[in-house]
Write a protein that holds these residues in place. Sequence first.
Motif, PDB file in Angstrom:
ATOM      1  N   ASP A 130      36.606  41.846  31.021  1.00 10.86           N
ATOM      2  CA  ASP A 130      35.569  41.535  31.715  1.00 10.86           C
ATOM      3  C   ASP A 130      36.163  41.022  33.003  1.00 10.86           C
ATOM      4  OD1 ASP A 130      33.713  42.462  29.904  1.00 10.86           O
ATOM      5  OD2 ASP A 130      33.521  40.370  29.085  1.00 10.86           O
ATOM      6  N   GLU A 131      36.961  40.173  33.145  1.00 10.74           N
ATOM      7  CA  GLU A 131      37.286  39.748  34.319  1.00 10.74           C
ATOM      8  C   GLU A 131      38.140  40.699  35.431  1.00 10.74           C
ATOM      9  OE1 GLU A 131      40.418  36.377  34.137  1.00 10.74           O
ATOM     10  OE2 GLU A 131      40.805  37.080  36.395  1.00 10.74           O
ATOM     11  N   VAL A 132      38.680  41.498  34.969  1.00  6.02           N
ATOM     12  CA  VAL A 132      39.329  42.466  35.506  1.00  6.02           C
ATOM     13  C   VAL A 132      38.397  43.565  36.107  1.00  6.02           C
ATOM     14  CG1 VAL A 132      40.081  44.560  34.014  1.00  6.02           C
ATOM     15  CG2 VAL A 132      41.611  43.900  35.714  1.00  6.02           C
ATOM     16  N   LEU A 133      37.292  43.874  35.411  1.00  4.04           N
ATOM     17  CA  LEU A 133      36.256  44.843  35.959  1.00  4.04           C
ATOM     18  C   LEU A 133      35.470  44.084  37.036  1.00  4.04           C
ATOM     19  CD1 LEU A 133      35.083  46.579  32.595  1.00  4.04           C
ATOM     20  CD2 LEU A 133      36.683  47.746  34.391  1.00  4.04           C
ATOM     21  N   MET A 134      35.319  42.834  36.823  1.00  5.44           N
ATOM     22  CA  MET A 134      34.555  42.035  37.906  1.00  5.44           C
ATOM     23  C   MET A 134      35.120  41.771  39.143  1.00  5.44           C
ATOM     24  SD  MET A 134      32.741  38.381  37.431  1.00  5.44           S
ATOM     25  CE  MET A 134      34.215  37.430  37.796  1.00  5.44           C
ATOM     26  N   VAL A 135      36.492  41.408  39.041  1.00  5.64           N
ATOM     27  CA  VAL A 135      37.245  41.290  40.050  1.00  5.64           C
ATOM     28  C   VAL A 135      37.558  42.386  40.988  1.00  5.64           C
ATOM     29  CG1 VAL A 135      39.616  40.297  40.983  1.00  5.64           C
ATOM     30  CG2 VAL A 135      38.481  38.985  39.071  1.00  5.64           C
ATOM     31  N   SER A 136      37.675  43.515  40.195  1.00  2.00           N
ATOM     32  CA  SER A 136      38.154  44.868  41.018  1.00  2.00           C
ATOM     33  C   SER A 136      37.047  45.567  41.324  1.00  2.00           C
ATOM     34  CB  SER A 136      38.899  45.583  40.064  1.00  2.00           C
ATOM     35  OG  SER A 136      38.375  46.070  38.983  1.00  2.00           O
ATOM     36  N   ASN A 137      35.809  44.980  40.826  1.00  2.00           N
ATOM     37  CA  ASN A 137      34.477  45.932  41.020  1.00  2.00           C
ATOM     38  C   ASN A 137      34.591  47.326  40.672  1.00  2.00           C
ATOM     39  OD1 ASN A 137      31.774  45.953  42.002  1.00  2.00           O
ATOM     40  ND2 ASN A 137      32.303  46.246  44.092  1.00  2.00           N
ATOM     41  N   LEU A 138      35.144  47.529  39.511  1.00  2.00           N
ATOM     42  CA  LEU A 138      35.304  48.847  39.145  1.00  2.00           C
ATOM     43  C   LEU A 138      34.152  49.109  37.891  1.00  2.00           C
ATOM     44  CD1 LEU A 138      37.299  51.394  39.444  1.00  2.00           C
ATOM     45  CD2 LEU A 138      38.490  50.750  37.446  1.00  2.00           C
ATOM     46  N   PRO A 139      33.529  50.248  37.993  1.00  3.91           N
ATOM     47  CA  PRO A 139      32.887  50.551  36.967  1.00  3.91           C
ATOM     48  C   PRO A 139      33.534  50.916  35.668  1.00  3.91           C
ATOM     49  CG  PRO A 139      32.365  51.948  38.876  1.00  3.91           C
ATOM     50  CD  PRO A 139      33.772  51.490  39.102  1.00  3.91           C
ATOM     51  N   GLY A 140      33.114  50.229  34.669  1.00  2.00           N
ATOM     52  CA  GLY A 140      33.599  50.338  33.249  1.00  2.00           C
ATOM     53  C   GLY A 140      33.988  51.785  32.905  1.00  2.00           C
ATOM     54  N   SER A 141      33.008  52.729  33.292  1.00  2.00           N
ATOM     55  CA  SER A 141      33.131  54.029  32.891  1.00  2.00           C
ATOM     56  C   SER A 141      34.266  54.780  33.646  1.00  2.00           C
ATOM     57  CB  SER A 141      32.003  55.040  33.306  1.00  2.00           C
ATOM     58  OG  SER A 141      31.679  54.814  34.617  1.00  2.00           O
ATOM     59  N   CYS A 142      34.749  53.994  34.741  1.00  2.00           N
ATOM     60  CA  CYS A 142      36.077  54.590  35.138  1.00  2.00           C
ATOM     61  C   CYS A 142      37.444  54.253  34.834  1.00  2.00           C
ATOM     62  CB  CYS A 142      36.054  54.203  36.703  1.00  2.00           C
ATOM     63  SG  CYS A 142      34.683  55.004  37.445  1.00  2.00           S
ATOM     64  N   LEU A 143      37.303  53.254  33.688  1.00  2.00           N
ATOM     65  CA  LEU A 143      38.570  52.775  32.935  1.00  2.00           C
ATOM     66  C   LEU A 143      38.914  53.296  31.593  1.00  2.00           C
ATOM     67  CD1 LEU A 143      41.098  50.874  33.067  1.00  2.00           C
ATOM     68  CD2 LEU A 143      39.558  49.047  32.284  1.00  2.00           C
ATOM     69  N   GLN A 144      39.964  54.137  31.594  1.00  3.81           N
ATOM     70  CA  GLN A 144      40.378  54.465  30.362  1.00  3.81           C
ATOM     71  C   GLN A 144      41.593  53.782  29.818  1.00  3.81           C
ATOM     72  OE1 GLN A 144      40.315  58.714  29.699  1.00  3.81           O
ATOM     73  NE2 GLN A 144      38.265  58.844  30.613  1.00  3.81           N
ATOM     74  N   LEU A 145      41.359  53.474  28.494  1.00  3.08           N
ATOM     75  CA  LEU A 145      42.620  52.705  27.802  1.00  3.08           C
ATOM     76  C   LEU A 145      43.296  53.349  26.813  1.00  3.08           C
ATOM     77  CD1 LEU A 145      40.711  49.077  27.563  1.00  3.08           C
ATOM     78  CD2 LEU A 145      42.211  49.860  29.188  1.00  3.08           C
ATOM     79  N   GLU A 146      44.712  53.375  26.740  1.00  2.00           N
ATOM     80  CA  GLU A 146      45.404  54.373  25.880  1.00  2.00           C
ATOM     81  C   GLU A 146      46.288  53.310  24.825  1.00  2.00           C
ATOM     82  OE1 GLU A 146      46.237  58.136  28.426  1.00  2.00           O
ATOM     83  OE2 GLU A 146      48.020  57.298  27.653  1.00  2.00           O
ATOM     84  N   ILE A 147      46.020  53.679  23.645  1.00  4.61           N
ATOM     85  CA  ILE A 147      46.573  53.063  22.631  1.00  4.61           C
ATOM     86  C   ILE A 147      47.180  54.183  21.828  1.00  4.61           C
ATOM     87  CG2 ILE A 147      44.850  51.154  22.492  1.00  4.61           C
ATOM     88  CD1 ILE A 147      43.719  52.683  20.027  1.00  4.61           C
ATOM     89  N   ASN A 148      48.236  53.860  20.796  1.00  4.20           N
ATOM     90  CA  ASN A 148      48.724  54.874  20.135  1.00  4.20           C
ATOM     91  C   ASN A 148      48.317  54.591  18.595  1.00  4.20           C
ATOM     92  OD1 ASN A 148      50.443  53.091  18.717  1.00  4.20           O
ATOM     93  ND2 ASN A 148      51.775  53.152  20.368  1.00  4.20           N
ATOM     94  N   GLU A 149      48.547  55.776  17.779  1.00  7.53           N
ATOM     95  CA  GLU A 149      47.712  55.618  16.551  1.00  7.53           C
ATOM     96  C   GLU A 149      48.196  54.407  15.720  1.00  7.53           C
ATOM     97  OE1 GLU A 149      48.344  59.682  14.587  1.00  7.53           O
ATOM     98  OE2 GLU A 149      49.617  59.768  16.370  1.00  7.53           O
TER      99      GLU A 149
END
Length: 272
Positions: A130-149
């Motif tokens: 939440d903090e990172v999206l707020m501080v950077s002012n980046l829309p949530g829909s523009c961030l993708q998170l990669e995890i492995n299986e």
Amino acid sequence: KARHEVFHQEMYDETKELLELQHDSRQAIIENRFFLEYQPIISLKNEFLYGFEALLRWSHPTKGIIYPNKFLGVAKETGLITEIGRSVLHKACQQMSSWQSKYASAADLKITVNLSSQQIQGANFIDELDEVLMVSNLPGSCLQLEINETMLIDSESKTFDLFQQIESRGDRLNIDNFGTGYLSLQYLKRFPINSLKIDRSFTRGMLSDRENFEIVRMIVNLAKTLKIGIIAEGIENMKQLKVFKKMNCQLGQGYLFAEPLNAESAEIFIDR
Ligand code: C2E
Ligand code: MG
């Protein structure tokens, strides 16, 4: 006495190097020596830029640039990965946000960030997000998170809640290196997953090995059936590209399009 030990010089060298990296990594955080490169992700239909994957590097004062496969293990053992990961998330989101304000063509670009299991298991990962999206002012829909299986299988119920929360922020989750772990297919239905990334080992073997080719085709069809996106990793030549296009694979990434780029070169890529 009545015992012997075998000693190999290489064992000593390896241990020495690991200890050095462990020691140096603390200093590297203080000196801000970790930085990101950005590898373009391309839409295979029209070859437009879709976004970038942020990839971590370490600029070491004597050893030069060190790549993650060499130091991630050490960073995980020392626990420093949590701090490094947090900083990666901040830098990557800030960078994308600043490109979006500079170039109209970047308005819809996505930034992809790799996560480690320690990072998401920390108590306050969602607050961090939440903090990172707020501080950077980046829309949530523009961030993708990669995890492995494996990260899906560890502590299943906790992870499920976490992923629901991530999804409710509009962020997307991709499964990295798909096909190399032991994910139960049930999970693909239950978890809110945006895309599967075909591991580059499959891409590499796809044209010379029939079985490999069939595995790729199966993954692409599986994703289509479950209405999950698909990203082909490690595309290095036109032949591989052609096959993925024929399979209607949506997105691709690999040296054929571009290697991971520093921020300036990535910017040129946006502005072409
Ligand atoms: P990954 O997430 O599977 O990232 C793709 C890797 O494949 C990158 O290696 C990239 O440079 C390489 N690659 C891309 N296209 C090609 C190609 O066409 N051919 C070949 N041979 N390689 C290609 P890199 O940058 O060395 O990263 C290795 C791994 O380290 C990543 O694999 C990811 O799991 C991890 N990693 C990278 N950055 C981070 C980070 O910020 N946090 C965490 N937790 N892990 C990271
Ligand atoms: Mg990745």
